[in-house]
Design a protein around this motif. Structure first.
Motif, mmCIF file in Angstrom:
data_model
loop_
_atom_site.group_PDB
_atom_site.id
_atom_site.type_symbol
_atom_site.label_atom_id
_atom_site.label_comp_id
_atom_site.label_asym_id
_atom_site.label_seq_id
_atom_site.Cartn_x
_atom_site.Cartn_y
_atom_site.Cartn_z
ATOM 1 N N ILE A 166 46.064 31.379 31.609
ATOM 2 C CA ILE A 166 47.012 31.908 32.470
ATOM 3 C C ILE A 166 47.559 33.217 31.920
ATOM 4 N N GLN A 167 48.164 33.114 30.644
ATOM 5 C CA GLN A 167 48.956 34.283 30.008
ATOM 6 C C GLN A 167 49.759 34.990 30.867
ATOM 7 N N SER A 168 50.983 34.062 31.210
ATOM 8 C CA SER A 168 51.911 34.431 32.145
ATOM 9 C C SER A 168 53.450 33.989 31.441
ATOM 10 N N CYS A 169 54.538 34.589 31.847
ATOM 11 C CA CYS A 169 55.746 34.109 31.745
ATOM 12 C C CYS A 169 56.689 34.712 32.672
ATOM 13 N N MET A 170 58.054 34.449 32.761
ATOM 14 C CA MET A 170 58.856 34.491 33.801
ATOM 15 C C MET A 170 60.016 35.621 33.020
ATOM 16 N N MET A 171 60.410 36.269 33.556
ATOM 17 C CA MET A 171 61.594 37.166 33.123
ATOM 18 C C MET A 171 62.919 37.126 34.017
ATOM 19 N N GLY A 172 64.035 36.908 32.986
ATOM 20 C CA GLY A 172 65.453 37.030 33.632
ATOM 21 C C GLY A 172 66.406 37.708 32.844
#
Length: 175
Positions: free
Chosen positions: A87-93
């Motif tokens: 997947i190699q993903s993340c969320m940004m906040g």
């Protein structure tokens, strides 16, 4: 001028002050369910300790936004919900001191952290959620190159109420 740098334990006092000054604004858009007792220096130090451990464990990456001329922390920006393997993903906040809104600071910070996510941390995809009513944040994400992919209905509870969020994402085309 703005600097983006990893959070340090020494930032606890400034982060507490930032959150107290902006409590009403931040609690309008944040899923963090905070009580009065949460606004204590001890809790901020404990949270930063966890963030530092997250960074060591590749579970999240936590940065502060510093106004260099004043040597003052004016915001935070984080990469969280890290998923590796195929997947190699993340969320940004992010959160910015209300006194600095509308000056392009959050857009700059978002662009810089996206570069870090792709070039240093090896992510393929960075996502962000934003309430449709948060027009300023929608503009930040779009100016940072993110694309609106859809609407997640009633997916985050904020102040006891389920809120819709647009899903934005940017993909590392060089990955």
């Amino acid at each position: 001028m703005i600097e983006i740098r990893p959070v340090k334990i020494q930032d606890a006092n400034e982060l507490l002050d930032l959150d107290i000054r902006n409590r009403t604004l931040f609690e309008t858009y944040s899923a963090a369910d905070r009580k009065n007792a949460d606004y204590q220096l001890y809790n901020y130090r404990k949270n930063i300790d966890k963030q530092l451990q997250d960074m060591k464990n590749d579970d999240g990456y936590h940065y502060v936004i510093v106004q260099i001329e004043e040597n003052k922390i004016i915001g935070t920006i984080d990469l969280f919900a890290v998923v590796r393997h195929n997947i190699q993903s993340c969320m940004m906040g992010y959160a910015l001191d209300q006194a600095y809104n509308g000056k392009g600071i959050t857009t700059y910070a978002a662009k810089e952290v996206i570069k870090i996510a792709f070039n240093e941390l090896g992510f393929h995809r960075v996502e962000a959620g934003v309430q449709p009513t948060n027009i300023g944040s929608v503009k930040v994400l779009e100016k940072a190159g993110m694309i609106r992919e859809g609407l997640n209905r009633a997916n985050v509870r904020i102040n006891g109420e389920w809120k819709d969020h647009y899903l934005y994402a940017i993909v590392n085309e060089n990955f």
